[in-house]
Design an enzyme around this catalytic site. Structure first.
Site, short mmCIF file in Angstrom:
data_model
loop_
_atom_site.label_atom_id
_atom_site.label_comp_id
_atom_site.label_asym_id
_atom_site.label_seq_id
_atom_site.Cartn_x
_atom_site.Cartn_y
_atom_site.Cartn_z
N LYS A 14 0.86 -1.19 0.00
CA LYS A 14 0.00 0.00 0.00
C LYS A 14 0.90 1.24 0.00
O LYS A 14 1.75 1.39 0.89
CB LYS A 14 -0.88 -0.04 1.25
CG LYS A 14 -2.13 0.81 1.17
CD LYS A 14 -3.01 0.45 2.37
CE LYS A 14 -4.23 1.30 2.47
NZ LYS A 14 -4.91 1.09 3.75
C1 E4P Z 1 -8.23 2.24 3.72
O1 E4P Z 1 -7.48 1.44 3.24
C2 E4P Z 1 -8.03 2.90 5.02
O2 E4P Z 1 -7.31 2.00 5.83
C3 E4P Z 1 -9.32 3.21 5.74
O3 E4P Z 1 -10.45 2.80 5.02
C4 E4P Z 1 -9.38 4.59 6.28
O4 E4P Z 1 -10.61 4.75 6.94
P1 E4P Z 1 -10.88 5.91 8.01
O5 E4P Z 1 -11.15 7.18 7.27
O6 E4P Z 1 -12.08 5.44 8.77
O7 E4P Z 1 -9.64 6.01 8.87
#
Ligand code: E4P
Length: 218
Positions: free
Chosen positions: A83
């Protein structure tokens, strides 16, 4: 639509994997910090439980650092998805990693232009954050719709739209109606998809009526 769970909590992941409906896992530095565990240990454990893509986020922000960390993360298991942030260095790394056969999830996407760049960089997944856009008064789901439409215009683009920052079941339904490929859901949201009061009420009635029959099925 594929369902990923957005957590680094191994107990939650194990119980959700038992449903047979879990297609993958996403983590991020905040979720790793929340787990209180070392990233290499927790990602290895998750990969052993879930055969689908498991996103492990790099902590470096420069190209060389991202590539160094990606090498370490890729060595954990074949289903690790690297990622990377949606930055010039992140997309440069995405291009290099995807050309080398790695799965790459480009995260922190907040515009259709960014999503187009990620697809050109060979991303396996693009992660637009709907909840965080909603939080600041934008329409997160409109972004999902724009990205799906743009990608559909270019069949050569193989990047999957991974709806992230999901806050409730309505986000999931809206994303599915648009045709997004994947949604990554916090465990509570994933579990809430099962729930309907009429299901509970109907089941209670069936069980009460069944008990009156005195029968067993064996
Ligand atoms: C996506 O890969 C992120 O880890 C995640 O969905 C972020 O979500 P949040 O805005 O609730 O922190």
């Amino acid at each position: 639509m594929k369902f990923f769970v957005d957590t680094a909590d191994i107990a939650d992941i194990r119980s959700l994997a038992e449903t047979g409906l879990l297609d993958g896992v996403t983590t991020n530095p905040t979720l790793i910090a929340k787990s209180g565990r070392k990233i290499l240990d927790v990602i290895a454990e998750i990969c052993a439980v879930v055969p689908g893509p498991v996103s492990a986020e790099v902590a470096a922000t420069d190209y060389d650092g991202i590539m160094r960390e990606a090498k370490v993360l890729r060595a954990i298991a074949a289903n690790v998805t690297i990622k990377v942030p949606l930055t010039p260095d992140g997309l440069r790394a995405c291009k290099a990693l995807s050309s080398d056969g790695a799965m790459v999830n480009v995260t922190l996407c907040f515009s259709a232009a960014q999503a187009l760049l990620a697809a050109k960089a060979g991303a396996t997944f693009i992660s637009p954050f709907v909840g965080r856009l909603d939080d600041i008064g934008y329409d997160g789901m409109e972004l999902i719709s724009d990205i799906v439409q743009i990608y559909d215009n270019y069949p050569a683009l193989t990047t999957e739209v991974l709806v992230a920052s999901v806050r409730n079941p309505m986000h999931v339904i809206a994303a599915a109606k648009i045709g997004a490929h994947v949604a990554t859901l916090p465990p509570a949201v994933l579990r809430s998809l099962y729930a309907h009061p009429l299901t509970d009420k109907g089941l209670a009635t069936f069980m009460a009526d069944w008990a009156k029959t005195g029968q067993t099925i064996a």
